[in-house]
Design a protein around this motif. Structure first.
Motif, PDB file in Angstrom:
ATOM      1  N   ARG A   1       0.690  -1.251  -0.110  1.00  0.00           N
ATOM      2  CA  ARG A   1       0.056   0.251  -0.049  1.00  0.00           C
ATOM      3  C   ARG A   1       0.725   1.239  -0.025  1.00  0.00           C
ATOM      4  NH1 ARG A   1      -3.258   0.890   4.387  1.00  0.00           N
ATOM      5  NH2 ARG A   1      -2.212  -0.501   5.820  1.00  0.00           N
ATOM      6  N   TRP A   2       2.199   1.267   0.431  1.00  0.00           N
ATOM      7  CA  TRP A   2       2.953   2.447   0.549  1.00  0.00           C
ATOM      8  C   TRP A   2       3.855   2.522  -0.904  1.00  0.00           C
ATOM      9  CZ3 TRP A   2       1.388  -0.065   4.760  1.00  0.00           C
ATOM     10  CH2 TRP A   2       0.973   0.829   5.858  1.00  0.00           C
ATOM     11  N   SER A   3       3.688   1.800  -1.578  1.00  0.00           N
ATOM     12  CA  SER A   3       4.342   1.784  -2.968  1.00  0.00           C
ATOM     13  C   SER A   3       3.584   1.725  -4.416  1.00  0.00           C
ATOM     14  CB  SER A   3       5.573   0.785  -2.762  1.00  0.00           C
ATOM     15  OG  SER A   3       5.323  -0.423  -2.862  1.00  0.00           O
TER      16      SER A   3
ATOM     17  N   GLU B   1      -0.220   2.370  -5.690  1.00  0.00           N
ATOM     18  CA  GLU B   1      -1.569   2.756  -5.285  1.00  0.00           C
ATOM     19  C   GLU B   1      -2.602   1.947  -5.855  1.00  0.00           C
ATOM     20  OE1 GLU B   1      -1.640   6.672  -6.149  1.00  0.00           O
ATOM     21  OE2 GLU B   1       0.332   7.364  -5.596  1.00  0.00           O
TER      22      GLU B   1
ATOM     23  N   TRP C   1       7.625  -5.453   6.343  1.00  0.00           N
ATOM     24  CA  TRP C   1       6.487  -4.922   6.805  1.00  0.00           C
ATOM     25  C   TRP C   1       6.762  -4.253   8.014  1.00  0.00           C
ATOM     26  CZ3 TRP C   1       3.221  -6.069  11.114  1.00  0.00           C
ATOM     27  CH2 TRP C   1       1.868  -5.464  10.941  1.00  0.00           C
TER      28      TRP C   1
ATOM     29  N   ILE D   1       8.342  -0.846   7.453  1.00  0.00           N
ATOM     30  CA  ILE D   1       7.689  -0.046   6.640  1.00  0.00           C
ATOM     31  C   ILE D   1       6.639   0.469   7.382  1.00  0.00           C
ATOM     32  CG2 ILE D   1       6.057   0.299   4.690  1.00  0.00           C
ATOM     33  CD1 ILE D   1       7.700  -2.032   3.169  1.00  0.00           C
ATOM     34  N   ARG D   2       6.093   0.005   8.334  1.00  0.00           N
ATOM     35  CA  ARG D   2       4.882   0.581   9.367  1.00  0.00           C
ATOM     36  C   ARG D   2       5.518   1.467  10.202  1.00  0.00           C
ATOM     37  NH1 ARG D   2      -0.183  -1.888   9.049  1.00  0.00           N
ATOM     38  NH2 ARG D   2      -0.569   0.143  10.358  1.00  0.00           N
TER      39      ARG D   2
ATOM     40  N   HIS E   1       6.354   4.865   8.683  1.00  0.00           N
ATOM     41  CA  HIS E   1       5.159   5.734   8.361  1.00  0.00           C
ATOM     42  C   HIS E   1       4.328   6.015   9.746  1.00  0.00           C
ATOM     43  CE1 HIS E   1       6.067   4.267   4.250  1.00  0.00           C
ATOM     44  NE2 HIS E   1       5.881   5.432   3.990  1.00  0.00           N
TER      45      HIS E   1
ATOM     46  N   PRO F   1       9.533   5.853  -3.081  1.00  0.00           N
ATOM     47  CA  PRO F   1       8.615   5.445  -1.995  1.00  0.00           C
ATOM     48  C   PRO F   1       9.255   4.674  -1.044  1.00  0.00           C
ATOM     49  CG  PRO F   1       7.598   4.838  -3.878  1.00  0.00           C
ATOM     50  CD  PRO F   1       8.849   5.231  -4.349  1.00  0.00           C
ATOM     51  N   ARG F   2       9.077   4.920   0.510  1.00  0.00           N
ATOM     52  CA  ARG F   2       9.824   4.194   1.603  1.00  0.00           C
ATOM     53  C   ARG F   2       9.765   2.504   1.490  1.00  0.00           C
ATOM     54  NH1 ARG F   2       8.491   8.060   6.558  1.00  0.00           N
ATOM     55  NH2 ARG F   2      10.251   9.492   6.608  1.00  0.00           N
ATOM     56  N   GLY F   3       8.374   2.244   0.909  1.00  0.00           N
ATOM     57  CA  GLY F   3       8.107   0.686   0.760  1.00  0.00           C
ATOM     58  C   GLY F   3       9.086   0.209  -0.092  1.00  0.00           C
TER      59      GLY F   3
ATOM     60  N   THR G   1       5.826  -1.736  -8.519  1.00  0.00           N
ATOM     61  CA  THR G   1       5.832  -0.339  -8.315  1.00  0.00           C
ATOM     62  C   THR G   1       5.871   0.654  -9.606  1.00  0.00           C
ATOM     63  OG1 THR G   1       6.727  -0.685  -6.151  1.00  0.00           O
ATOM     64  CG2 THR G   1       7.034   1.601  -6.971  1.00  0.00           C
TER      65      THR G   1
END
Length: 463
Positions: free
Chosen positions: A102-104, A106, A146, A149-150, A153, A377-379, A428
């Protein structure tokens, strides 16, 4: 997250478990080095204090699982029970991989396509079912990535600490599963440095939690286990030997550039393909040169005949060792052979796209570092650096390690976390390209579904 996306993720997870159950039923878990693993589990049952077996790079976690299974089932189904636990853990990890996207990525269609493609690649299905050190790598890699990444953010301090602690526990436990996880804390440190440099700001409390839980603690555990293994197995000769002048078995030319005969691999041969070259007998220099050129009686194991990227591609999109076949026959029958050829050939679309995506991402990372701007993106950053830390240390050994072909150092099961990272990077970049246009998303989803169907068709056998 949309409801249909959650339903599709659940279907993928259920399908993954069904594949695992079928693998257990067909004894797929009895794969590479089966005799060695059996012996190690037996030693664990006889002496639970004996943590290390066979080689200093071996770790005890999978042997503990099998030993517990043997004890619970009175020796009847210990390996099956352990493999079932591993399959369920890997199915759960697919949820972490999907959430992290979800972070890389959309677009939900592309997220589901990426998850389904990776979950049902032949290499994923086989490597997570065969009882070996590789069958838990994705699970721990997914939970670590995971959590990081969490944590990056998260806004609330408590959540930052919680995710860092969870990731640290995963990485510490992973040290008991596979030696390669010793490099992951270093990758976490690189992620934090790159994020700080490109974002031009840093949350020092959050980074402090990450440093303590996901870098320092796993490193201490990993180094401690390595020293203990070397001390306990000091009386045994090393199983891995190197020649730092180069062995000649797999050269840098083979690793970096395609070979003329790579096209043969599009026919999806198995590891057991016999040589098509005539063996030379006698002790003359000419015969010795022929034997050195041939390299092995099995075609895929002949030194420098096929490039490493081509062999890797073959192993990703087909069950190259044919472990999914429920009988002792080493050769793939029909219709699985036709499906395997289709999977390997269509897989070229994804392999070429992955190479292009990685090159583009590398360029964006250089641009980000030069301009100190967060264009990645950070992911994606987490998966890219984590995958590189897993992939490149293995590859740079190949020209110098003995038995690079015969002992299967080229097999993609060894780099399964890096394969996930490559899938994440590819989708991505695809997400950036397609934008909100629906037809390219559906096209990518259709190609992914076709690839999944071919891959599954090549490894499903019904008696």
């Amino acid at each position: 997250m949309r409801r249909w996306e959650t339903v599709m993720r659940t279907i993928i997870q259920i399908g993954f478990v069904i594949m695992g159950l079928k693998g257990i039923h067909d004894n797929t878990f009895m794969g590479q080095d089966w005799g060695i693993h059996q012996s190690c589990v037996q030693q664990t049952l006889e002496d639970p204090k004996l943590l290390f077996h066979y080689d200093v790079t071996s770790r005890p976690l999978i042997y503990w699982l099998a030993a517990c299974g043997q004890a619970v089932t009175d020796g009847a189904y210990g390996f099956q029970l352990a493999t079932l636990v591993i399959v369920l853990f890997n199915a759960l990890s697919l949820g972490f991989l999907h959430d992290a996207l979800r972070w890389s990525v959309e677009r939900p269609i592309l997220r589901i396509s990426a998850l389904g493609l990776f979950a049902f690649l032949p290499v994923t299905s086989i490597a997570t079912t065969v009882f070996a050190a590789d069958n838990l790598t994705v699970a721990f890699f997914a939970l670590t990535g995971w959590s990081l990444i969490r944590c990056l953010h998260a806004v609330r301090r408590g959540r930052q600490a919680g995710f860092a602690l969870l990731g640290g526990l995963a990485l510490m436990l992973a040290q008991f599963q596979k030696f390669t996880f010793l490099l992951l804390p270093v990758a976490v440190a690189v992620v934090i440095l790159v994020d700080w440099w490109t974002a031009k700001e840093s949350d020092w409390r959050r980074n402090g939690w990450i440093f303590g839980c996901m870098i320092l603690a796993p490193l201490l555990v990993g180094v401690g286990l390595d020293r203990a293994a070397r001390a306990q197995l000091s009386h045994l000769p090393s199983k891995h030997s190197y020649d730092w002048d180069g062995t000649g078995e797999m050269t840098w030319r083979t690793i970096l550039w395609p070979r003329a005969e790579d096209g043969f691999l599009l026919s999806a041969p198995t590891y057991w393909e016999p040589s098509d070259r005539q063996e030379a007998n006698g002790d003359s220099p000419e015969n010795e040169a022929v034997r050195r050129q041939n390299g092995a009686a099995q075609r895929l194991l002949q030194h420098n005949r096929y490039s490493y990227p081509a062999l890797l591609h073959l192993g990703i999109f087909s069950d190259v060792l044919n472990f999914s076949h429920p009988s002792d026959d080493k050769f793939r029958p029909e219709p699985q052979r036709t499906f395997a050829r289709g999977s390997v050939r269509l897989g070229l679309v994804f392999s070429v796209a992955t190479v292009l995506a990685c090159v583009i991402l590398a360029g964006r990372l250089v641009y980000s570092a030069a301009r100190r701007c967060a264009s990645v993106p950070r992911g994606t950053l987490v998966w890219a650096i984590g995958g590189a830390a897993w992939y490149f240390p293995l590859v740079i050994q190949l020209p110098y390690i003995h038995h690079a072909y015969e002992w299967g150092y080229w097999l993609p099961r060894l780099v399964l976390p890096a394969i996930w990272s490559a899938v994440a990077i590819t989708f991505t970049e695809a997400d950036r390209w397609v934008g909100d246009r629906l037809w390219p998303q559906l096209l990518i989803a259709g190609i992914s579904l076709t690839q999944i169907s071919l891959g599954l068709g090549s490894i499903l056998y019904w008696s």
